[in-house]
Scaffold this motif. Structure first.
Motif, PDB file in Angstrom:
ATOM      1  N   UNK A  89     -23.060 -26.206-158.720  1.00 14.49           N
ATOM      2  CA  UNK A  89     -21.973 -26.536-158.400  1.00 14.49           C
ATOM      3  C   UNK A  89     -21.247 -27.349-159.635  1.00 14.49           C
ATOM      4  N   UNK A  90     -20.028 -26.938-160.112  1.00 13.04           N
ATOM      5  CA  UNK A  90     -19.491 -27.358-161.301  1.00 13.04           C
ATOM      6  C   UNK A  90     -18.346 -28.485-160.997  1.00 13.04           C
ATOM      7  N   UNK A  91     -17.578 -28.003-160.117  1.00 16.59           N
ATOM      8  CA  UNK A  91     -16.459 -28.911-159.908  1.00 16.59           C
ATOM      9  C   UNK A  91     -15.788 -28.613-158.414  1.00 16.59           C
ATOM     10  N   UNK A  92     -15.407 -29.730-157.779  1.00 18.28           N
ATOM     11  CA  UNK A  92     -14.737 -29.734-156.577  1.00 18.28           C
ATOM     12  C   UNK A  92     -12.926 -30.255-156.855  1.00 18.28           C
ATOM     13  N   UNK A  93     -11.909 -29.348-156.606  1.00 22.43           N
ATOM     14  CA  UNK A  93     -10.561 -29.677-156.798  1.00 22.43           C
ATOM     15  C   UNK A  93      -9.919 -28.950-155.460  1.00 22.43           C
ATOM     16  N   UNK A  94      -9.120 -29.761-154.766  1.00 23.37           N
ATOM     17  CA  UNK A  94      -8.157 -29.076-153.983  1.00 23.37           C
ATOM     18  C   UNK A  94      -8.923 -28.312-152.950  1.00 23.37           C
ATOM     19  N   UNK A  95     -10.020 -28.852-152.541  1.00 24.95           N
ATOM     20  CA  UNK A  95     -10.989 -28.100-151.226  1.00 24.95           C
ATOM     21  C   UNK A  95     -11.616 -27.014-151.898  1.00 24.95           C
ATOM     22  N   UNK A  96     -11.608 -26.759-153.157  1.00 26.74           N
ATOM     23  CA  UNK A  96     -12.263 -25.632-153.675  1.00 26.74           C
ATOM     24  C   UNK A  96     -13.211 -26.009-154.624  1.00 26.74           C
ATOM     25  N   UNK A  97     -14.429 -25.317-154.324  1.00 26.04           N
ATOM     26  CA  UNK A  97     -15.837 -25.651-154.940  1.00 26.04           C
ATOM     27  C   UNK A  97     -16.033 -24.562-156.136  1.00 26.04           C
ATOM     28  N   UNK A  98     -16.180 -24.758-157.247  1.00 26.12           N
ATOM     29  CA  UNK A  98     -16.457 -23.885-158.240  1.00 26.12           C
ATOM     30  C   UNK A  98     -17.728 -23.887-158.718  1.00 26.12           C
ATOM     31  N   UNK A  99     -18.427 -22.589-158.639  1.00 28.38           N
ATOM     32  CA  UNK A  99     -19.770 -22.798-158.772  1.00 28.38           C
ATOM     33  C   UNK A  99     -20.122 -21.744-159.963  1.00 28.38           C
ATOM     34  N   UNK A 100     -21.341 -21.685-160.480  1.00 26.66           N
ATOM     35  CA  UNK A 100     -21.918 -21.090-161.514  1.00 26.66           C
ATOM     36  C   UNK A 100     -22.752 -20.172-161.015  1.00 26.66           C
ATOM     37  N   UNK A 119     -16.076 -25.367-148.025  1.00 29.36           N
ATOM     38  CA  UNK A 119     -15.208 -25.471-149.067  1.00 29.36           C
ATOM     39  C   UNK A 119     -14.920 -23.943-149.244  1.00 29.36           C
ATOM     40  N   UNK A 120     -13.541 -23.643-150.194  1.00 28.79           N
ATOM     41  CA  UNK A 120     -13.040 -22.499-150.476  1.00 28.79           C
ATOM     42  C   UNK A 120     -14.305 -22.199-152.006  1.00 28.79           C
ATOM     43  N   UNK A 121     -14.723 -21.046-152.153  1.00 29.74           N
ATOM     44  CA  UNK A 121     -15.517 -20.910-153.136  1.00 29.74           C
ATOM     45  C   UNK A 121     -15.038 -20.093-154.297  1.00 29.74           C
ATOM     46  N   UNK A 122     -14.965 -20.695-155.396  1.00 29.33           N
ATOM     47  CA  UNK A 122     -14.652 -19.875-156.561  1.00 29.33           C
ATOM     48  C   UNK A 122     -16.035 -19.868-157.365  1.00 29.33           C
ATOM     49  N   UNK A 123     -16.351 -18.526-158.163  1.00 24.48           N
ATOM     50  CA  UNK A 123     -17.497 -18.271-158.652  1.00 24.48           C
ATOM     51  C   UNK A 123     -17.181 -17.906-160.166  1.00 24.48           C
ATOM     52  N   UNK A 124     -18.071 -18.516-160.947  1.00 26.73           N
ATOM     53  CA  UNK A 124     -17.985 -18.170-162.436  1.00 26.73           C
ATOM     54  C   UNK A 124     -19.274 -17.461-162.935  1.00 26.73           C
ATOM     55  N   UNK A 125     -19.394 -16.765-163.910  1.00 23.20           N
ATOM     56  CA  UNK A 125     -20.458 -16.043-164.257  1.00 23.20           C
ATOM     57  C   UNK A 125     -21.387 -16.613-165.305  1.00 23.20           C
ATOM     58  N   UNK A 126     -22.661 -16.867-165.068  1.00 24.89           N
ATOM     59  CA  UNK A 126     -23.580 -17.499-165.865  1.00 24.89           C
ATOM     60  C   UNK A 126     -25.052 -16.877-165.958  1.00 24.89           C
ATOM     61  N   UNK A 127     -25.723 -16.833-167.059  1.00 22.65           N
ATOM     62  CA  UNK A 127     -27.110 -16.311-166.987  1.00 22.65           C
ATOM     63  C   UNK A 127     -27.768 -16.831-166.311  1.00 22.65           C
TER      64      UNK A 127
END
Length: 574
Positions: A89-100, A119-127
């Protein structure tokens, strides 16, 4: 949406000809273009991920080391989800969890996480390698297991009893690759051991204090704190019990120090463990020494310079005399002794060792474990060994006058003897033995050579680079090796390393030895007979061609093997 091949060509990652060739291969195999480009070696995985990120409008984070992750974000996601789904997990903002994650296109993963975590999930790409390293850094080794155990356990007074029950169970050889899938102390200890072996650690330290339990690994001679979950403090007594069980120690006895051994298996390797426990103010402190059961002891690979190696080979082939190795604990003396014994080991020779403890099992050599509790000391064992018709003997350590006299008289009666001393350098060894009470004539006529030894870390080959402006380097100015020799040496290059994944950002990978050889020539014998001081012997030996530890270290600096800092760390000022 732009095509992947076009993006890679536009970014200059591949040529048009390479793309055409890959597309031709794709028509034959029907595989994904990205995989074909990877298999052909036209691009690396990082370039592919960047291009896919651009194509799919998914942010790409090549590294997570520079991204600060707040503690509340880590606490919001249980470790069991992290280890199961392999994300951070990277960040929680406005009920959205950003994950790598290494697989942001996995819709099922995102849906399941959204359902479980609310949470709503937002994904980013990481090796994937970055994900694993971040999980280890933020959650700690065995975080999912600790969490699982604590979820199983009842509260209150039953806690201690329950975790000790979880630590029970023993096999003749524990297989670290087949730990139970369910959370248990057995699995947690196995994870700590497995991580240590993978990290090339030689020792694991488990240290309780008032607020936490600290786990440290000794890697290349230096202790490093390992990330472990804070809640591991609740399982400390169960971890110690488990360690005692696998090493056949008394689980109930917590007031006295205990020592034991165990054998574990990791994949196809068997590993010996030496376990030591000590009662401290906040519970038992445990140290686990990790020893591979099969180790190649080869004189050629220890770090001797070619001319010194030839001298050593001559000395170990002699039919009689004594060879002393000196140095502090952990300087590799035992490994060098074993390499010498392996070099001369043959069916024609009877070799017996007296050790405390026996660190490695040597084929074809009789090894005796000292046991003072039953009266088996170095001295008493040495007397018995002399009646056993040996050709070569190794006495683990000369600790007192009786052992020293017996070892020296044994060498004088036609045996080759190896032993160790605790002195700062080779030239201090004769004075140390004379102070013990050894007669000068016995010492001068029995000892062939004194060898002082230290271990220095080797620069990581993956991130090794030439140092800039070495002449102005403060560390180099501290290298006291004589002006003339230093000026001549500075014609070479000095290397350092910036740190990378391969060396876990330490800059070093592995160790090599530096040596100081004091050969007992006629001139040195004469000085021993008149009880010359260590400084006089050193001055004479250097005139006769002896290189000191620091000079040998400097030579390895100039060969690009180690750094000035390492040599200064393990040697004293000349």
């Amino acid at each position: 949406m732009a095509k992947l091949g076009e993006i890679l060509v536009n970014k200059g990652a591949i040529s048009k000809e390479q793309l055409e060739y890959a597309l031709k291969e794709q028509r034959k195999s029907k595989e994904l273009l990205g995989k074909i480009l990877l298999d052909l070696g036209f691009i690396d995985r990082s370039e592919l991920l960047k291009a896919l990120s651009f194509q799919l409008s998914i942010p790409y984070y090549p590294s997570l080391k520079q991204i600060p992750i707040r503690e509340e974000v880590i606490k919001a996601v249980p470790a069991k989800f992290i280890w199961h789904y392999k994300f951070i997990p990277l960040e929680i903002k406005d009920n959205t969890l950003t994950i790598a994650t290494a697989n942001p296109l996995n819709v099922q993963l995102l849906d399941e996480l959204s359902f479980h975590l609310k949470y709503k999930i937002k994904a980013v790409w990481t090796p994937e390698t970055e994900i694993k390293e971040a999980i280890r850094r933020y959650y700690g080794i065995g975080a999912d297991t600790v969490e699982g155990i604590l979820e199983q356990k009842p509260e209150g007074e039953e806690r201690e009893q329950r975790v000790e029950e979880l630590g029970e169970g023993i096999g003749e050889i524990e297989d670290l690759g087949k730990s139970a899938q369910s959370a248990s102390v057995i699995k947690l200890v196995d994870q700590l051991l497995k991580e240590a072996v993978v990290s090339r650690a030689t020792d694991i330290h488990i240290e309780p204090s008032r607020e936490k339990v600290r786990v440290r690994y000794r890697i290349d001679g230096i202790l490093y704190d390992m990330p472990v979950p804070a809640d591991i403090k609740f399982l400390h007594s169960a971890i110690i019990s488990r360690i005692k069980i696998i090493s056949n120690l008394n689980v109930v006895e917590r007031r006295l120090p205990q020592d034991g051994r165990a054998k574990v298996k990791l994949e196809d390797k068997e590993i010996d463990l030496r376990i030591s426990t000590l009662p401290t103010l906040y519970g038992e402190d445990a140290v686990i020494r990790i020893l591979p059961t099969q180790l190649l002891f080869d004189l050629e690979q220890l770090g001797f310079l070619p001319e010194d190696l030839e001298k050593i080979k001559e000395f170990v082939k002699k039919p009689h005399g004594i060879i002393f190795l000196t140095g502090p604990t952990g300087s590799g003396k035992t490994t060098t002794l074993y390499a010498c014994l392996s070099y001369i080991n043959s069916p024609e020779k009877k070799i017996i060792t007296i050790e405390d403890p026996i660190e490695y099992d040597l084929e074809g050599i009789a090894q005796i474990q000292v046991n003072p509790k039953v009266g088996l000391t170095f001295a008493s064992a040495l007397r018995s060994v002399l009646r056993h018709d040996p050709d070569v003997m190794m006495v683990g350590e000369v600790r007192d006058l009786e052992t020293a006299e017996l070892a020296i008289r044994t060498a004088l009666t036609g045996h080759l003897v190896f032993s160790t001393l605790h002195t700062n350098d080779a030239c201090s060894s004769p004075a140390r033995l004379l102070d013990m009470g050894i007669e000068p004539y016995l010492l001068a006529s029995s000892v062939n050579v004194f060898i002082a030894q230290r271990l220095v870390r080797v620069i990581c080959p993956k991130c090794k680079e030439e140092a800039k402006e070495p002449l102005q380097d403060r560390r180099i100015r501290e290298m006291e090796v004589g002006e003339e020799r230093r000026e001549r040496s500075l014609q070479g290059k000095i290397y350092r390393s910036k740190g990378c994944e391969a060396c876990k950002f330490t800059g070093y990978q592995g160790r090599t030895a530096i040596y100081e050889l004091l050969v007992v020539t006629d001139e040195i014998k004469e000085m021993i007979l008149r009880k010359a001081s260590a400084s006089e012997i050193k001055e004479k030996a250097r005139r006769l061609g002896m290189r000191t530890l620091r000079e040998q270290g400097w030579q390895k600096v100039m060969q690009g093997i180690t750094t000035p800092e390492e040599v200064i760390r393990v040697t004293q000022m000349e």
